[in-house]
Design an enzyme around this catalytic site. Structure first.
Site, PDB file in Angstrom:
ATOM      1  N   HIS A  29       0.802  -1.236   0.000  1.00 48.43           N
ATOM      2  CA  HIS A  29       0.000   0.000   0.000  1.00 48.43           C
ATOM      3  C   HIS A  29       0.837   1.291   0.000  1.00 48.43           C
ATOM      4  O   HIS A  29       0.544   2.241   0.737  1.00 48.43           O
ATOM      5  CB  HIS A  29      -0.955   0.003   1.191  1.00 48.43           C
ATOM      6  CG  HIS A  29      -2.012  -1.061   1.134  1.00 48.43           C
ATOM      7  ND1 HIS A  29      -2.480  -1.592  -0.054  1.00 48.43           N
ATOM      8  CD2 HIS A  29      -2.708  -1.698   2.132  1.00 48.43           C
ATOM      9  CE1 HIS A  29      -3.420  -2.492   0.223  1.00 48.43           C
ATOM     10  NE2 HIS A  29      -3.563  -2.593   1.518  1.00 48.43           N
ATOM     11  N   HIS A  88      -9.887   1.704   0.030  1.00 47.55           N
ATOM     12  CA  HIS A  88      -9.806   0.589   0.968  1.00 47.55           C
ATOM     13  C   HIS A  88     -10.944   0.616   1.991  1.00 47.55           C
ATOM     14  O   HIS A  88     -10.750   0.292   3.172  1.00 47.55           O
ATOM     15  CB  HIS A  88      -8.433   0.608   1.651  1.00 47.55           C
ATOM     16  CG  HIS A  88      -7.953  -0.709   2.134  1.00 47.55           C
ATOM     17  ND1 HIS A  88      -8.509  -1.350   3.219  1.00 47.55           N
ATOM     18  CD2 HIS A  88      -6.977  -1.513   1.677  1.00 47.55           C
ATOM     19  CE1 HIS A  88      -7.862  -2.488   3.411  1.00 47.55           C
ATOM     20  NE2 HIS A  88      -6.937  -2.616   2.496  1.00 47.55           N
ATOM     21  N   GLU A 140     -11.449  -4.127  -3.265  1.00 49.16           N
ATOM     22  CA  GLU A 140     -10.473  -3.155  -3.737  1.00 49.16           C
ATOM     23  C   GLU A 140     -10.202  -3.388  -5.226  1.00 49.16           C
ATOM     24  O   GLU A 140      -9.421  -4.257  -5.593  1.00 49.16           O
ATOM     25  CB  GLU A 140      -9.172  -3.294  -2.951  1.00 49.16           C
ATOM     26  CG  GLU A 140      -9.341  -3.286  -1.450  1.00 49.16           C
ATOM     27  CD  GLU A 140      -8.149  -3.915  -0.729  1.00 49.16           C
ATOM     28  OE1 GLU A 140      -6.995  -3.624  -1.087  1.00 49.16           O
ATOM     29  OE2 GLU A 140      -8.377  -4.723   0.179  1.00 49.16           O
TER      30      GLU A 140
HETATM   31  C1  GLA Z   1      -5.168  -5.343   1.877  1.00 52.25           C
HETATM   32  C2  GLA Z   1      -4.305  -6.526   1.875  1.00 52.25           C
HETATM   33  C3  GLA Z   1      -4.414  -7.233   3.169  1.00 52.25           C
HETATM   34  C4  GLA Z   1      -4.114  -6.307   4.319  1.00 52.25           C
HETATM   35  C5  GLA Z   1      -5.002  -5.105   4.244  1.00 52.25           C
HETATM   36  C6  GLA Z   1      -4.651  -4.079   5.279  1.00 52.25           C
HETATM   37  O1  GLA Z   1      -6.457  -5.602   1.630  1.00 52.25           O
HETATM   38  O2  GLA Z   1      -4.539  -7.377   0.795  1.00 52.25           O
HETATM   39  O3  GLA Z   1      -3.555  -8.319   3.198  1.00 52.25           O
HETATM   40  O4  GLA Z   1      -2.784  -5.920   4.258  1.00 52.25           O
HETATM   41  O5  GLA Z   1      -4.922  -4.524   2.992  1.00 52.25           O
HETATM   42  O6  GLA Z   1      -4.729  -4.536   6.580  1.00 52.25           O
END
Ligand code: GLA
Length: 328
Positions: A92, A163, A293
């Site tokens: 991220h 997200h 997402e």
């Molecule tokens: C995304 C990732 C997860 C986790 C979340 C944040 O969705 O795919 O593995 O890292 O973000 O907690």
């Protein structure tokens, strides 16, 4: 720059609160089957809280959302090293991704808000300046649409997504197991134990990952967790078309349809939420919300067979996702 909140509302009783910290969606109120507004996203108390530690609640993640294997990639023959903030991998956008930036508000009214952020060349070790614009539009048809535009004068990589954690029974509901999910995808990107794609695809038919026919999230979540120790669903579906997913929960009667022009969608069932984050009077627990997402596939920069995340002067990152709400 000042941390602020803004409100969007429409003629059909929808109301959305957002902050300029990471373009975070703090609350999203939708009328349920009785016409009573329900807040269907997990969120924190106030805008300032989005600067602290949480699980990317409601924010835009970037410059590259999801994972880059071993925090490494090459562009134009040059190797770049990024922060390894997820075990041995980059997640991220790094230590201080776009979710932790205070964005400029270019315009705001009841139906629309336009955020922008200029990410300098070298930020989080990514090459090239990237100017990002993210627009949230709330229509009278109860659709929240997100438009992304990212441009560079040189060359870089980009993969932006929102997200938000949804719970269509309400942010304060216990879990997501009763949600009936349909995902328009025959396969997902196969991953290793670090959730890094192997480059192969995994056909979902006959597996706990198959959501082509509507199925309660709780039905196979334990079986899915057993496959690669993710604690539930945390996988990128390869979408068959623009109508990516439909989720419905009988308890509130709220149905959400997700539409996008992106090729992939990470379905994440909130596996890492562990009671350490509190917001809106609730201590959030494992599986208390789910994320859809929409995005390019994870680690796409290191997979020649995947759609490209390279952005150039002539090829901006331009994409949309919409979330439409109705009652059944
Ligand atoms: C995304 C990732 C997860 C986790 C979340 C944040 O969705 O795919 O593995 O890292 O973000 O907690």
């Amino acid at each position: 720059m000042q941390v602020k909140t803004y409100e969007l509302s429409n003629a059909n009783g929808m109301n959305v609160t957002v902050t300029n910290v990471g373009c975070g969606i703090i609350s999203l109120k939708v009328p349920d089957k009785n016409g009573t507004p329900r807040d269907v996203v997990l969120g924190l108390d106030k805008a300032e809280d989005y600067l602290g530690k949480h699980y990317y609640f409601g924010v835009i993640v970037g410059r590259v959302g999801n994972r880059i294997g071993y925090g490494r990639f090459a562009l134009d023959g040059k190797e770049y090293r990024l922060a390894k903030n997820d075990g041995g991998h980059h997640l991220h956008g790094g230590i201080e991704g776009f979710d932790k930036k205070i964005w400029t508000v270019e315009e705001a009214d009841a139906g629309k808000i336009v955020f922008s952020y200029v990410s300098p060349d070298g930020e989080e070790n990514y090459p090239g300046q990237l100017t990002v614009r993210c627009t949230y539009t709330l229509t009278d048809c109860n659709t929240l649409r997100i438009d992304y535009l990212a441009e560079t004068p040189t060359q870089t990589i980009c993969n932006l997504t929102n997200h938000s954690y949804f719970n269509l029974e309400g942010f304060d509901a216990k879990d997501i197991y009763g949600h009936v999910m349909q995902i328009n995808a025959d396969k997902l990107t196969a991953v290793d134990e670090g959730l890094i794609p192997t480059g192969e695809y995994y056909a979902v038919e006959g597996t706990p990952f198959d959501f082509n026919a509507p199925k309660a999230i709780g039905c196979d979540i334990e079986a899915a967790a057993a496959v690669n120790d993710t604690g539930g669903y945390d996988h990128c579906y390869v979408l068959n078309g623009q109508e990516a997913a439909v989720v419905y929960v009988p308890e509130s009667g709220i149905k959400m349809t997700v539409t996008t022009d992106m090729p992939g969608m990470q379905f994440y069932s909130g596996n890492f939420i562990n009671g350490s984050v509190t917001g809106k009077g609730i201590t959030y627990q494992k599986h208390s919300g789910f994320c859809l997402e929409t995005q390019l596939y994870p680690d796409t920069v290191n997979q020649p067979g995947f759609p490209s995340c390279v952005v150039t002067k002539d090829k901006p990152f331009k994409t949309f996702t919409s979330f439409r709400f109705c009652v059944n």
